[in-house]
Design a protein around this motif. Structure first.
Motif, PDB file in Angstrom:
ATOM      1  N   ASN A  90      18.143  -7.349  36.979  1.00 54.33           N
ATOM      2  CA  ASN A  90      16.777  -7.239  36.468  1.00 54.33           C
ATOM      3  C   ASN A  90      16.318  -5.797  36.717  1.00 54.33           C
ATOM      4  O   ASN A  90      15.844  -5.470  37.806  1.00 54.33           O
ATOM      5  CB  ASN A  90      15.863  -8.234  37.173  1.00 54.33           C
ATOM      6  CG  ASN A  90      14.486  -8.289  36.534  1.00 54.33           C
ATOM      7  OD1 ASN A  90      14.289  -7.802  35.421  1.00 54.33           O
ATOM      8  ND2 ASN A  90      13.531  -8.863  37.238  1.00 54.33           N
ATOM      9  N   TYR A  91      16.471  -4.943  35.725  1.00 52.41           N
ATOM     10  CA  TYR A  91      16.295  -3.505  35.913  1.00 52.41           C
ATOM     11  C   TYR A  91      14.870  -3.070  35.615  1.00 52.41           C
ATOM     12  O   TYR A  91      14.286  -3.459  34.612  1.00 52.41           O
ATOM     13  CB  TYR A  91      17.274  -2.748  35.014  1.00 52.41           C
ATOM     14  CG  TYR A  91      18.700  -3.249  35.139  1.00 52.41           C
ATOM     15  CD1 TYR A  91      19.384  -3.181  36.346  1.00 52.41           C
ATOM     16  CD2 TYR A  91      19.354  -3.816  34.034  1.00 52.41           C
ATOM     17  CE1 TYR A  91      20.690  -3.652  36.463  1.00 52.41           C
ATOM     18  CE2 TYR A  91      20.655  -4.289  34.143  1.00 52.41           C
ATOM     19  CZ  TYR A  91      21.321  -4.206  35.359  1.00 52.41           C
ATOM     20  OH  TYR A  91      22.600  -4.676  35.466  1.00 52.41           O
ATOM     21  N   LYS A  92      14.326  -2.245  36.499  1.00 49.74           N
ATOM     22  CA  LYS A  92      12.944  -1.768  36.354  1.00 49.74           C
ATOM     23  C   LYS A  92      12.863  -0.436  35.598  1.00 49.74           C
ATOM     24  O   LYS A  92      11.785  -0.001  35.224  1.00 49.74           O
ATOM     25  CB  LYS A  92      12.305  -1.624  37.740  1.00 49.74           C
ATOM     26  CG  LYS A  92      12.179  -2.940  38.494  1.00 49.74           C
ATOM     27  CD  LYS A  92      11.573  -2.712  39.866  1.00 49.74           C
ATOM     28  CE  LYS A  92      11.339  -4.040  40.591  1.00 49.74           C
ATOM     29  NZ  LYS A  92      12.617  -4.744  40.877  1.00 49.74           N
ATOM     30  N   ASP A  94      16.920   2.818  38.191  1.00 51.57           N
ATOM     31  CA  ASP A  94      17.151   1.566  38.903  1.00 51.57           C
ATOM     32  C   ASP A  94      18.377   0.857  38.329  1.00 51.57           C
ATOM     33  O   ASP A  94      19.190   0.295  39.077  1.00 51.57           O
ATOM     34  CB  ASP A  94      15.918   0.671  38.778  1.00 51.57           C
ATOM     35  CG  ASP A  94      16.070  -0.647  39.517  1.00 51.57           C
ATOM     36  OD1 ASP A  94      16.311  -0.623  40.745  1.00 51.57           O
ATOM     37  OD2 ASP A  94      15.945  -1.708  38.878  1.00 51.57           O
ATOM     38  N   CYS A  95      18.515   0.883  37.019  1.00 51.55           N
ATOM     39  CA  CYS A  95      19.666   0.282  36.341  1.00 51.55           C
ATOM     40  C   CYS A  95      20.964   0.945  36.790  1.00 51.55           C
ATOM     41  O   CYS A  95      21.931   0.266  37.170  1.00 51.55           O
ATOM     42  CB  CYS A  95      19.498   0.397  34.829  1.00 51.55           C
ATOM     43  SG  CYS A  95      20.863  -0.283  33.865  1.00 51.55           S
ATOM     44  N   ALA A  96      20.998   2.272  36.758  1.00 50.71           N
ATOM     45  CA  ALA A  96      22.207   3.000  37.148  1.00 50.71           C
ATOM     46  C   ALA A  96      22.575   2.727  38.601  1.00 50.71           C
ATOM     47  O   ALA A  96      23.748   2.507  38.934  1.00 50.71           O
ATOM     48  CB  ALA A  96      21.998   4.502  36.924  1.00 50.71           C
ATOM     49  N   LYS A  97      21.566   2.723  39.495  1.00 48.76           N
ATOM     50  CA  LYS A  97      21.826   2.487  40.916  1.00 48.76           C
ATOM     51  C   LYS A  97      22.404   1.098  41.160  1.00 48.76           C
ATOM     52  O   LYS A  97      23.369   0.934  41.917  1.00 48.76           O
ATOM     53  CB  LYS A  97      20.529   2.646  41.720  1.00 48.76           C
ATOM     54  CG  LYS A  97      20.083   4.076  41.950  1.00 48.76           C
ATOM     55  CD  LYS A  97      19.015   4.163  43.030  1.00 48.76           C
ATOM     56  CE  LYS A  97      17.787   3.342  42.653  1.00 48.76           C
ATOM     57  NZ  LYS A  97      16.719   3.466  43.692  1.00 48.76           N
ATOM     58  N   LYS A  98      21.810   0.086  40.535  1.00 47.27           N
ATOM     59  CA  LYS A  98      22.260  -1.282  40.756  1.00 47.27           C
ATOM     60  C   LYS A  98      23.662  -1.519  40.205  1.00 47.27           C
ATOM     61  O   LYS A  98      24.483  -2.196  40.831  1.00 47.27           O
ATOM     62  CB  LYS A  98      21.265  -2.266  40.138  1.00 47.27           C
ATOM     63  CG  LYS A  98      19.971  -2.390  40.932  1.00 47.27           C
ATOM     64  CD  LYS A  98      18.990  -3.361  40.274  1.00 47.27           C
ATOM     65  CE  LYS A  98      17.740  -3.536  41.136  1.00 47.27           C
ATOM     66  NZ  LYS A  98      16.728  -4.419  40.485  1.00 47.27           N
ATOM     67  N   ILE A  99      23.938  -0.970  39.041  1.00 45.06           N
ATOM     68  CA  ILE A  99      25.266  -1.140  38.453  1.00 45.06           C
ATOM     69  C   ILE A  99      26.319  -0.464  39.331  1.00 45.06           C
ATOM     70  O   ILE A  99      27.369  -1.050  39.641  1.00 45.06           O
ATOM     71  CB  ILE A  99      25.323  -0.582  37.020  1.00 45.06           C
ATOM     72  CG1 ILE A  99      24.479  -1.439  36.081  1.00 45.06           C
ATOM     73  CG2 ILE A  99      26.770  -0.535  36.509  1.00 45.06           C
ATOM     74  CD1 ILE A  99      24.362  -0.884  34.675  1.00 45.06           C
TER      75      ILE A  99
END
Length: 352
Positions: A183-185, A189-194
């Motif tokens: 669930n990307y903000k 945030d998307c790059a970090k979580k992936i």
């Protein structure tokens, strides 16, 4: 201001009479400006294309989705997005591809130019050899895929956030709803979580179809441009003899070559990159292709192509206008840049 013929030379990116100390920087600036133009003009079209590929009526991704998340056409997609998410939703996930494309076209154009120069080193001036243009374009596409794959992954993930949230609400957390890590903000945030959860392999999800798409697409992208330039210039002339409207027209032909040649591969790439990384629906590129053909048929691989071709007209005209315009600006200010760099070098020598 120098005439067009004094600015444009035989290659797309070379800036003439530039001292080695800053030639490399000036060589990539036109491509960078083209990258900015591509995203600012083309992002809305790309958002519509991706949603149609993944959530178009009859697609695998549309199964079980509420009617407001299933799109019958490009205009239907725009209407539903405006109603549910507002007009800025067309620019969702823009930051990553904007930064990526500034680098990407800074790779594509110089790689094409240098590869073509190498392949044509022994050719007579003005020679037009189709396979050498195609090979140079494919090399540019392969080099750029290292950047385009992760940036497009982030853009696609951001474009699918609402779809994933709706699916999670429908299923419920206990029944396997949306993983908080998906669930990307925002882009960062998307790059970090992936990267944190899936590493470099996750960041390059969908790399194989991206590589194949970019090699084929950019082979025909540059061929479309160069073949049109060669035709418009006529015997014994070069692109230096053309005006900017003709250069922009050649850019549009380049865009048609790009999307017309590789759209089915792009569809598979979009499906894989839109897929969950923690609970993937597809086992790989071939599995995605087989299942897409079984459910959607050949037509499913071309869903969204109309938006892509409409996109090609303003986007590629803007790319080549930005590229050639930047090259003219560099030519106009070349003497001032040379003097500034020489002054800096002189100051450093004196200080030493």
């Amino acid at each position: 201001m120098p005439a067009t013929g004094q600015v444009m030379n035989e290659t797309l990116m070379e800036v003439e009479h530039t001292p080695p100390v800053h030639k490399r920087v000036l060589d990539i600036l036109p491509g960078v400006s083209g990258g900015v133009a591509r995203i600012m003009v083309g992002q809305p079209f790309d958002t519509i294309k991706t949603r149609l590929q993944v959530l178009g009526k009859g697609t695998i991704g549309a199964a079980g989705m509420p009617p407001e998340m299933v799109y019958n056409s490009g205009m239907d997609c725009v209407r539903k997005m405006f109603k549910a998410e507002g007009p800025l939703s067309l620019y969702k996930g823009t930051v990553a591809p904007l930064l990526g494309n500034m680098v990407l076209l800074g790779i594509h154009f110089p790689t094409f130019t240098k590869t073509r120069a190498f392949l044509e080193a022994s050719d007579a001036p003005g020679t037009f050899t189709p396979w050498k243009i195609l090979a140079s374009g494919a090399a540019a596409g392969a080099a750029g895929s290292v950047v385009s794959s992760p940036t497009e992954l982030i853009r696609t993930k951001m474009q699918m956030v609402r779809k994933n949230n709706i699916l999670a609400q429908m299923k419920g957390a206990a029944a396997g709803g949306l993983n908080p890590e998906e669930n990307y903000k925002g882009n960062w945030d998307c790059a970090k979580k992936i990267f944190r959860n899936h590493g470099l392999r996750g960041m390059y999800s969908g790399y194989l179809p991206t590589l194949l798409r970019d090699m084929q697409g950019y082979a025909w992208f540059f061929f479309g441009y160069e073949a049109t330039i060669h035709y418009l210039a006529g015997p014994g002339k070069t692109k230096a003899d053309l005006d900017y409207s003709q250069v922009m027209f050649a850019g549009v032909m380049a865009g048609f070559g790009l999307w017309g040649s590789m759209f089915p591969i792009d569809t598979i790439k979009s499906k894989i990159q839109a897929d969950s990384l923690s609970k993937p629906e597809f086992k790989g590129t071939l599995d995605c292709l087989k299942r897409s053909l079984a459910v959607e048929g050949q037509a499913g691989l071309w869903r969204g192509v109309t938006a892509a071709l409409y996109r090609a007209i303003p986007v590629n005209a803007a790319i080549f206008l930005a590229v050639e315009g930047t090259r003219q600006l560099i030519a106009d200010t070349e003497d001032s840049v040379d003097a500034f760099v020489a002054q800096l070098s002189g100051n450093e020598t004196a200080a030493a």
